[in-house]
Design a protein around this motif. Structure first.
Motif, PDB file in Angstrom:
ATOM      1  N   LEU A  17       0.704  -1.798   0.054  1.00  0.00           N
ATOM      2  CA  LEU A  17       0.091   0.009  -0.104  1.00  0.00           C
ATOM      3  C   LEU A  17       0.871   0.943   0.306  1.00  0.00           C
ATOM      4  O   LEU A  17       1.820   1.100   1.035  1.00  0.00           O
ATOM      5  N   ILE A  18       1.305   2.322  -1.168  1.00  0.00           N
ATOM      6  CA  ILE A  18       1.753   3.365  -1.188  1.00  0.00           C
ATOM      7  C   ILE A  18       1.444   4.265  -1.292  1.00  0.00           C
ATOM      8  O   ILE A  18      -0.116   4.436  -2.223  1.00  0.00           O
ATOM      9  N   VAL A  19       1.659   5.428  -0.476  1.00  0.00           N
ATOM     10  CA  VAL A  19       0.517   6.847  -0.195  1.00  0.00           C
ATOM     11  C   VAL A  19       2.049   7.500  -1.021  1.00  0.00           C
ATOM     12  O   VAL A  19       3.440   7.675  -1.001  1.00  0.00           O
ATOM     13  N   PHE A  20       1.326   8.030  -2.031  1.00  0.00           N
ATOM     14  CA  PHE A  20       2.570   9.489  -2.848  1.00  0.00           C
ATOM     15  C   PHE A  20       2.553  10.921  -2.465  1.00  0.00           C
ATOM     16  O   PHE A  20       1.591  11.290  -2.030  1.00  0.00           O
ATOM     17  N   LYS A  21       3.528  11.693  -2.639  1.00  0.00           N
ATOM     18  CA  LYS A  21       3.570  12.478  -2.193  1.00  0.00           C
ATOM     19  C   LYS A  21       2.752  13.479  -3.422  1.00  0.00           C
ATOM     20  O   LYS A  21       2.435  14.856  -2.111  1.00  0.00           O
ATOM     21  N   ASN A  22       1.608  13.111  -4.458  1.00  0.00           N
ATOM     22  CA  ASN A  22       0.973  13.796  -4.673  1.00  0.00           C
ATOM     23  C   ASN A  22      -0.262  13.472  -4.019  1.00  0.00           C
ATOM     24  O   ASN A  22      -2.040  14.152  -4.276  1.00  0.00           O
ATOM     25  N   GLY A  23      -0.471  12.621  -2.495  1.00  0.00           N
ATOM     26  CA  GLY A  23      -1.479  12.307  -1.589  1.00  0.00           C
ATOM     27  C   GLY A  23      -2.336  11.129  -2.941  1.00  0.00           C
ATOM     28  O   GLY A  23      -3.269  10.511  -1.525  1.00  0.00           O
ATOM     29  N   GLU A  24      -1.995  10.786  -3.595  1.00  0.00           N
ATOM     30  CA  GLU A  24      -2.392   9.358  -3.908  1.00  0.00           C
ATOM     31  C   GLU A  24      -1.946   7.927  -3.768  1.00  0.00           C
ATOM     32  O   GLU A  24      -0.900   7.651  -2.926  1.00  0.00           O
ATOM     33  N   THR A  25      -2.833   7.106  -3.247  1.00  0.00           N
ATOM     34  CA  THR A  25      -2.333   5.640  -2.293  1.00  0.00           C
ATOM     35  C   THR A  25      -2.921   4.987  -4.197  1.00  0.00           C
ATOM     36  O   THR A  25      -4.838   5.248  -3.827  1.00  0.00           O
ATOM     37  N   LYS A  26      -1.917   3.804  -3.826  1.00  0.00           N
ATOM     38  CA  LYS A  26      -1.969   2.867  -4.321  1.00  0.00           C
ATOM     39  C   LYS A  26      -1.653   1.077  -4.256  1.00  0.00           C
ATOM     40  O   LYS A  26      -0.968   1.757  -3.287  1.00  0.00           O
ATOM     41  N   LEU A  27      -2.656   0.673  -4.857  1.00  0.00           N
ATOM     42  CA  LEU A  27      -1.924  -1.030  -4.136  1.00  0.00           C
ATOM     43  C   LEU A  27      -0.639  -1.248  -5.287  1.00  0.00           C
ATOM     44  O   LEU A  27      -1.816  -1.735  -6.712  1.00  0.00           O
ATOM     45  N   TYR A  28       0.495  -1.636  -4.674  1.00  0.00           N
ATOM     46  CA  TYR A  28       1.313  -2.435  -5.569  1.00  0.00           C
ATOM     47  C   TYR A  28       1.808  -3.769  -5.606  1.00  0.00           C
ATOM     48  O   TYR A  28       2.049  -4.351  -4.568  1.00  0.00           O
ATOM     49  N   ASP A  29       0.920  -4.641  -6.446  1.00  0.00           N
ATOM     50  CA  ASP A  29       1.105  -6.533  -6.180  1.00  0.00           C
ATOM     51  C   ASP A  29       2.193  -6.792  -6.646  1.00  0.00           C
ATOM     52  O   ASP A  29       2.701  -6.576  -8.049  1.00  0.00           O
ATOM     53  N   CYS A  30       3.342  -6.969  -5.464  1.00  0.00           N
ATOM     54  CA  CYS A  30       4.814  -7.590  -6.253  1.00  0.00           C
ATOM     55  C   CYS A  30       4.927  -9.028  -6.441  1.00  0.00           C
ATOM     56  O   CYS A  30       5.759 -10.083  -6.732  1.00  0.00           O
ATOM     57  N   LYS A  31       3.762  -9.737  -5.792  1.00  0.00           N
ATOM     58  CA  LYS A  31       3.884 -11.589  -7.189  1.00  0.00           C
ATOM     59  C   LYS A  31       4.347 -11.523  -8.221  1.00  0.00           C
ATOM     60  O   LYS A  31       4.663 -12.572  -7.834  1.00  0.00           O
ATOM     61  N   PRO A  32       3.916 -11.180  -9.232  1.00  0.00           N
ATOM     62  CA  PRO A  32       3.984 -11.031 -10.603  1.00  0.00           C
ATOM     63  C   PRO A  32       6.002 -11.261 -10.271  1.00  0.00           C
ATOM     64  O   PRO A  32       6.309 -11.850 -11.352  1.00  0.00           O
ATOM     65  N   ILE A  33       6.520 -10.883 -10.104  1.00  0.00           N
ATOM     66  CA  ILE A  33       8.077 -10.256  -9.874  1.00  0.00           C
ATOM     67  C   ILE A  33       8.930 -11.353  -9.008  1.00  0.00           C
ATOM     68  O   ILE A  33      10.237 -10.730  -9.165  1.00  0.00           O
ATOM     69  N   LEU A  34       7.976 -11.669  -8.344  1.00  0.00           N
ATOM     70  CA  LEU A  34       8.611 -12.841  -7.311  1.00  0.00           C
ATOM     71  C   LEU A  34       9.509 -14.127  -7.058  1.00  0.00           C
ATOM     72  O   LEU A  34      10.363 -14.012  -6.438  1.00  0.00           O
ATOM     73  N   ASN A  35       9.284 -14.248  -8.964  1.00  0.00           N
ATOM     74  CA  ASN A  35      10.618 -15.502  -8.984  1.00  0.00           C
ATOM     75  C   ASN A  35      11.475 -15.269 -10.367  1.00  0.00           C
ATOM     76  O   ASN A  35      11.811 -15.778 -10.602  1.00  0.00           O
ATOM     77  N   PHE A  36      11.565 -13.562 -10.123  1.00  0.00           N
ATOM     78  CA  PHE A  36      12.369 -13.028 -11.174  1.00  0.00           C
ATOM     79  C   PHE A  36      13.976 -12.484 -10.269  1.00  0.00           C
ATOM     80  O   PHE A  36      13.665 -11.715  -9.327  1.00  0.00           O
ATOM     81  N   GLY A  37      15.272 -12.805 -10.570  1.00  0.00           N
ATOM     82  CA  GLY A  37      16.317 -12.455  -9.762  1.00  0.00           C
ATOM     83  C   GLY A  37      16.791 -12.206  -8.630  1.00  0.00           C
ATOM     84  O   GLY A  37      15.928 -12.864  -7.711  1.00  0.00           O
ATOM     85  N   VAL A  38      16.738 -11.013  -8.032  1.00  0.00           N
ATOM     86  CA  VAL A  38      16.729 -10.475  -6.607  1.00  0.00           C
ATOM     87  C   VAL A  38      15.523 -10.751  -5.991  1.00  0.00           C
ATOM     88  O   VAL A  38      15.701 -10.734  -5.254  1.00  0.00           O
ATOM     89  N   PHE A  39      14.561 -10.470  -7.102  1.00  0.00           N
ATOM     90  CA  PHE A  39      13.508  -9.997  -6.539  1.00  0.00           C
ATOM     91  C   PHE A  39      12.637 -11.736  -5.368  1.00  0.00           C
ATOM     92  O   PHE A  39      12.087 -11.941  -5.103  1.00  0.00           O
TER      93      PHE A  39
END
Length: 85
Positions: A17-39
């Motif tokens: 759950l990410i709050v941006f400096k412009n006041g917007e809040t968004k939900l970013y799903d990390c599951k798609p990157i969990l099988n790649f390299g350093v992630f």
């Protein structure tokens, strides 16, 4: 230029759950990157929960980071009432 990250709240379902400096809040799903390299290390939930904000983006202790533009453009908008972690 897209806004930078102000605050981050990791969730146990490997989303951020990410709050941006412009006041917007968004939900970013990390599951798609969990099988790649350093992630792959983010599969460990205890490690995933160690995320913090640094230089306008999200980072983990072993220097994994995600571009703030990616977080903003691919994040899903959430209602202010949904900000509970």
């Amino acid at each position: 230029m897209n806004p930078r990250v102000k605050d981050v709240f990791p969730r146990k379902d490997h989303t951020l759950l990410i709050v941006f400096k412009n006041g917007e809040t968004k939900l970013y799903d990390c599951k798609p990157i969990l099988n790649f390299g350093v992630f792959q290390e983010l599969n460990d939930l205890n490690y995933f929960l160690m995320v913090k904000v640094e230089h306008g983006t999200v980072v983990w202790p072993h220097e994994q980071d995600i571009c703030p533009d990616t977080l903003y453009l691919e994040g899903k908008e959430v209602e202010k009432e949904c900000n509970a972690v």
